[in-house]
Design an enzyme around this catalytic site. Structure first.
Site, PDB file in Angstrom:
ATOM      1  N   LYS A  91      42.588  -1.929  -2.941  1.00  0.00           N
ATOM      2  CA  LYS A  91      41.444  -2.451  -3.950  1.00  0.00           C
ATOM      3  C   LYS A  91      42.245  -2.600  -5.285  1.00  0.00           C
ATOM      4  CE  LYS A  91      37.849  -0.091  -5.485  1.00  0.00           C
ATOM      5  NZ  LYS A  91      37.833   0.045  -6.876  1.00  0.00           N
ATOM      6  N   ASN A  92      42.549  -1.118  -5.607  1.00  0.00           N
ATOM      7  CA  ASN A  92      43.010  -1.032  -6.929  1.00  0.00           C
ATOM      8  C   ASN A  92      44.534  -1.314  -7.313  1.00  0.00           C
ATOM      9  OD1 ASN A  92      40.558  -0.004  -7.432  1.00  0.00           O
ATOM     10  ND2 ASN A  92      41.195   2.403  -7.433  1.00  0.00           N
ATOM     11  N   ARG A 131      33.735  -2.758 -13.683  1.00  0.00           N
ATOM     12  CA  ARG A 131      34.541  -2.529 -14.912  1.00  0.00           C
ATOM     13  C   ARG A 131      36.119  -3.020 -15.090  1.00  0.00           C
ATOM     14  NH1 ARG A 131      32.474   1.616 -17.806  1.00  0.00           N
ATOM     15  NH2 ARG A 131      34.641   1.759 -18.349  1.00  0.00           N
ATOM     16  N   CYS A 182      28.515   4.064 -16.782  1.00  0.00           N
ATOM     17  CA  CYS A 182      28.992   3.857 -15.361  1.00  0.00           C
ATOM     18  C   CYS A 182      28.521   5.028 -14.686  1.00  0.00           C
ATOM     19  CB  CYS A 182      30.283   3.755 -15.288  1.00  0.00           C
ATOM     20  SG  CYS A 182      31.177   4.258 -13.666  1.00  0.00           S
ATOM     21  N   ARG A 188      33.349   6.425 -19.388  1.00  0.00           N
ATOM     22  CA  ARG A 188      34.497   5.599 -19.030  1.00  0.00           C
ATOM     23  C   ARG A 188      34.774   4.646 -20.182  1.00  0.00           C
ATOM     24  NH1 ARG A 188      34.401   3.499 -13.114  1.00  0.00           N
ATOM     25  NH2 ARG A 188      36.640   3.270 -13.189  1.00  0.00           N
ATOM     26  N   PRO A 189      35.045   5.053 -21.359  1.00  0.00           N
ATOM     27  CA  PRO A 189      35.389   4.142 -22.778  1.00  0.00           C
ATOM     28  C   PRO A 189      36.855   3.682 -22.446  1.00  0.00           C
ATOM     29  CG  PRO A 189      35.767   6.420 -23.261  1.00  0.00           C
ATOM     30  CD  PRO A 189      35.246   6.343 -22.003  1.00  0.00           C
ATOM     31  N   VAL A 190      36.898   2.441 -23.192  1.00  0.00           N
ATOM     32  CA  VAL A 190      38.374   1.527 -22.910  1.00  0.00           C
ATOM     33  C   VAL A 190      39.148   1.449 -24.319  1.00  0.00           C
ATOM     34  CG1 VAL A 190      37.196   0.100 -21.211  1.00  0.00           C
ATOM     35  CG2 VAL A 190      37.003  -0.682 -23.557  1.00  0.00           C
ATOM     36  N   ASP A 191      38.564   2.928 -25.252  1.00  0.00           N
ATOM     37  CA  ASP A 191      39.445   2.865 -26.678  1.00  0.00           C
ATOM     38  C   ASP A 191      40.971   2.933 -26.507  1.00  0.00           C
ATOM     39  OD1 ASP A 191      38.684   5.392 -25.231  1.00  0.00           O
ATOM     40  OD2 ASP A 191      39.917   6.337 -26.870  1.00  0.00           O
ATOM     41  N   ASP A 236      39.314   9.920  -6.562  1.00  0.00           N
ATOM     42  CA  ASP A 236      38.854   8.816  -5.689  1.00  0.00           C
ATOM     43  C   ASP A 236      38.666   9.436  -4.299  1.00  0.00           C
ATOM     44  OD1 ASP A 236      38.214   7.136  -7.671  1.00  0.00           O
ATOM     45  OD2 ASP A 236      40.142   5.824  -7.206  1.00  0.00           O
ATOM     46  N   ILE A 239      38.538  14.566 -13.921  1.00  0.00           N
ATOM     47  CA  ILE A 239      38.671  13.135 -14.273  1.00  0.00           C
ATOM     48  C   ILE A 239      37.655  12.449 -14.906  1.00  0.00           C
ATOM     49  CG2 ILE A 239      39.840  10.791 -13.775  1.00  0.00           C
ATOM     50  CD1 ILE A 239      41.900  13.096 -13.374  1.00  0.00           C
ATOM     51  N   ARG A 289      31.746  -2.861  -2.089  1.00  0.00           N
ATOM     52  CA  ARG A 289      32.966  -2.867  -3.107  1.00  0.00           C
ATOM     53  C   ARG A 289      34.429  -2.498  -2.907  1.00  0.00           C
ATOM     54  NH1 ARG A 289      31.283  -0.455  -8.283  1.00  0.00           N
ATOM     55  NH2 ARG A 289      33.253  -1.360  -8.742  1.00  0.00           N
TER      56      ARG A 289
HETATM   57  N1  EPU Z   1      39.391   7.185 -20.447  1.00  0.00           N
HETATM   58  C1  EPU Z   1      39.127   7.229 -21.951  1.00  0.00           C
HETATM   59  N2  EPU Z   1      39.406   5.909 -22.767  1.00  0.00           N
HETATM   60  C2  EPU Z   1      40.160   5.211 -22.064  1.00  0.00           C
HETATM   61  C3  EPU Z   1      40.505   4.891 -20.768  1.00  0.00           C
HETATM   62  C4  EPU Z   1      40.056   6.030 -20.022  1.00  0.00           C
HETATM   63  O1  EPU Z   1      38.465   7.988 -22.403  1.00  0.00           O
HETATM   64  O2  EPU Z   1      40.431   4.010 -22.927  1.00  0.00           O
HETATM   65  C5  EPU Z   1      39.075   8.227 -19.661  1.00  0.00           C
HETATM   66  C6  EPU Z   1      38.034   7.970 -18.686  1.00  0.00           C
HETATM   67  O3  EPU Z   1      36.877   8.025 -19.279  1.00  0.00           O
HETATM   68  C7  EPU Z   1      38.331   9.139 -17.643  1.00  0.00           C
HETATM   69  C8  EPU Z   1      39.877   9.170 -17.764  1.00  0.00           C
HETATM   70  O4  EPU Z   1      40.185   8.661 -19.076  1.00  0.00           O
HETATM   71  O5  EPU Z   1      37.711  10.174 -17.983  1.00  0.00           O
HETATM   72  C9  EPU Z   1      40.722   8.543 -16.631  1.00  0.00           C
HETATM   73  O6  EPU Z   1      40.127   7.147 -16.556  1.00  0.00           O
HETATM   74  P1  EPU Z   1      41.181   5.867 -16.103  1.00  0.00           P
HETATM   75  O7  EPU Z   1      41.209   5.111 -17.315  1.00  0.00           O
HETATM   76  O8  EPU Z   1      42.388   6.613 -15.508  1.00  0.00           O
HETATM   77  O9  EPU Z   1      40.080   5.295 -14.940  1.00  0.00           O
HETATM   78  P2  EPU Z   1      40.109   3.759 -14.781  1.00  0.00           P
HETATM   79  O10 EPU Z   1      41.429   3.127 -15.021  1.00  0.00           O
HETATM   80  O11 EPU Z   1      39.050   3.102 -15.361  1.00  0.00           O
HETATM   81  C10 EPU Z   1      40.914   3.710 -12.124  1.00  0.00           C
HETATM   82  C11 EPU Z   1      40.616   3.523 -10.944  1.00  0.00           C
HETATM   83  C12 EPU Z   1      39.390   4.228 -10.513  1.00  0.00           C
HETATM   84  C13 EPU Z   1      40.027   5.770 -10.355  1.00  0.00           C
HETATM   85  C14 EPU Z   1      40.590   6.196 -11.706  1.00  0.00           C
HETATM   86  C15 EPU Z   1      41.250   7.580 -11.798  1.00  0.00           C
HETATM   87  C16 EPU Z   1      40.969   1.099 -10.846  1.00  0.00           C
HETATM   88  C17 EPU Z   1      40.324  -0.354 -10.881  1.00  0.00           C
HETATM   89  N3  EPU Z   1      39.989   1.941 -11.041  1.00  0.00           N
HETATM   90  O12 EPU Z   1      39.674   3.662 -13.149  1.00  0.00           O
HETATM   91  O13 EPU Z   1      38.997   3.959  -9.140  1.00  0.00           O
HETATM   92  O14 EPU Z   1      38.785   6.536 -10.028  1.00  0.00           O
HETATM   93  O15 EPU Z   1      41.554   5.067 -11.988  1.00  0.00           O
HETATM   94  O16 EPU Z   1      42.284   7.203 -10.784  1.00  0.00           O
HETATM   95  O17 EPU Z   1      41.912   1.188 -10.729  1.00  0.00           O
HETATM   96  C18 EPU Z   1      37.399   3.522  -7.435  1.00  0.00           C
HETATM   97  O18 EPU Z   1      38.213   3.009  -6.866  1.00  0.00           O
HETATM   98  O19 EPU Z   1      36.523   4.101  -6.851  1.00  0.00           O
HETATM   99  C19 EPU Z   1      37.664   4.029  -8.631  1.00  0.00           C
HETATM  100  C20 EPU Z   1      36.673   4.581  -9.404  1.00  0.00           C
END
Ligand code: EPU
Length: 419
Positions: free
Chosen positions: A22-23, A92, A116, A121-124, A304, A326, A396
């Protein structure tokens, strides 16, 4: 809403094929927006999240057709650069269109995903990286609005390791003017798979899979064919299930080299594991031993896999300490596991799991994808009937989970419901 009814307490035995990841599929489908020609993807799993991203890509004007495990994507007809709230709120990972849309069309409007179940899970970091590449970004009416006539290569150091953040920036950089260096990049195998797809489309990327990814921008990307890697989390979930119930399983079409942390923990728990090519054979003939895990970015133990491993600890000999580093709210399964008789206490981001000889079936409610997987494993071990409600979360991210478990001899069925 559908539910799963499980008659637990039986060992599992048999062979199952691992689906595409998926990812990896989600970002690679979004990467299709970057190409001037069609992208053919094989081994694309049939999941709700994949259907959502296909719906989003079509909404943007791309052609996306599925034929079994293959998806054909053509971005030639893209007319919109807006990812609307109603799609982003259900998944997301929709944020992954931000980088490609901006790089290819000079503009993107992507709804902010909002909160969430597993954390804020911000996107900053996605935004900060694109700004470093020269994008003008504002937040307007709940949308990230980004503009750049052409992105410029930059050196970006992310504040923390982020998987989709690294992916978004890597995709955006493929069409930027000059060289982009992403420091503190995530090293997940899904990033390596995305890079492989982008390279097949003509991108110039080095270092994917290390914490320093270098992308040299090109004028345009073309069409390509790519096979999505095997899902290491799906594979790990089935291995955990069999380690918990006892029995023997052979996984085919797996990528064991991406699963070291999980395989190590399962061996520590007492499982015997043999790996050969794309096959993994696990057998478990004893009650598992409790193991300690601490989640971490790859190659550490995946967040995960945390809920599934915790389910194993629930019936293990001894006590295990599970630390989640995480996401700040990823213990939602604990209260439900307690309803099945598990002995788990939480202190901050640590759960102490004291194994009990047996769990007893009950009705439990799934709260997110991997929590649901943990509850299914617990239900497979528990004596009597367990009903897992709200399994739309499972749909999902797991392809035909009940059918695959059924193949291993589990008594499990899907019930349509109106809860
Ligand atoms: N974070 C921030 N700011 C950002 C981005 C991330 O503060 O701009 C924080 C997040 O809040 C979190 C940490 O950084 O505390 C790591 O988050 P990350 O961005 O790595 O997570 P993600 O990219 O949103 C992906 C997977 C998740 C998996 C995580 C960690 C995808 C589509 N999703 O999420 O998968 O848990 O990496 O490995 O690749 C799942 O499949 O069930 C799932 C949640």
């Amino acid at each position: 809403m559908d539910k799963l009814r499980i008659e637990g307490g039986r060992p599992l035995c048999g062979e199952i094929a691992v689906s595409g990841a998926k990812n990896a599929a989600l970002p690679i489908l979004c990467a299709g927006l970057l190409g001037n020609g069609p992208l053919a993807l094989d081994n694309v799993p049939q999941l709700h999240d994949v259907a959502t991203v296909l719906r989003l890509l079509r909404r943007l004007g791309a052609k996306a057709e599925r034929d079994g495990e293959r998806v054909l994507l053509d971005a030639a007809g893209v007319t919109s650069v807006e990812a609307p709230y109603e799609l982003v709120k259900t998944m997301r990972a929709s944020i992954l269109v931000l980088g490609p849309l901006l790089a290819r069309f000079g503009e993107a409007r992507v709804s902010l995903p909002g909160g969430c179940a597993i954390g804020q899970r911000p996107v900053d970091q996605h935004i900060k990286g694109l700004q470093a590449m020269g994008a003008q970004i504002s937040i307007e009416h709940g949308y990230v609005v980004a503009r750049a006539s052409r992105l410029k290569g930059a050196r970006i150091v992310t504040d923390m390791v982020t998987v989709t953040g690294t992916e978004n920036l890597m995709m955006a950089a493929t069409l930027a003017d000059g060289e982009t260096v992403i420091e503190n990049a995530a090293r997940e195998p899904e990033i390596v798979d995305l890079a492989a797809a982008l390279v097949a489309m003509g991108a110039r990327i080095e270092g994917a899979g290390t914490d320093r990814v270098i992308v040299r921008g090109v004028e345009q990307l073309h069409g390509a064919t790519h096979r999505v890697m095997a899902d290491r989390i799906e594979a790990g979930t089935f291995l955990c299930a069999v380690a918990a119930t006892g029995g023997e399983v052979t996984l085919t079409r797996a990528r064991p080299a991406t699963m070291d942390a999980t395989l190590d923990k399962l061996r520590e728990a007492g499982a015997s594991i043999e790996v050969s090519g794309d096959r993994i054979r696990l057998s478990m003939s004893r009650r598992p031993r409790a193991v300690n895990v601490r989640t971490a970015p790859y190659p550490g133990f995946a967040t995960d896999m945390q809920a599934q491993l915790m389910a194993l600890d629930c019936v293990a000999e001894g006590a295990g300490v599970v630390t989640e580093t995480i996401f700040e709210n990823r213990f939602m399964h604990v209260l439900e596991l307690q309803r099945l008789g598990a002995d788990v206490s939480i202190e901050g981001n640590t759960a102490i799991v004291r194994g009990v000889p047996r769990l007893s079936g009950a009705t439990v409610m799934a709260t997110d994808l991997r929590a649901s997987a943990g509850l299914v494993i617990a239900g497979l071990v528990a004596e009597g009937e367990t009903v897992v409600e709200r399994i739309y979360h499972l749909d999902r991210g797991y392809e035909c989970m009940e059918a695959k478990l059924g193949q291993l001899g589990a008594r499990i069925e899907r019930l349509g419901g109106s809860t």
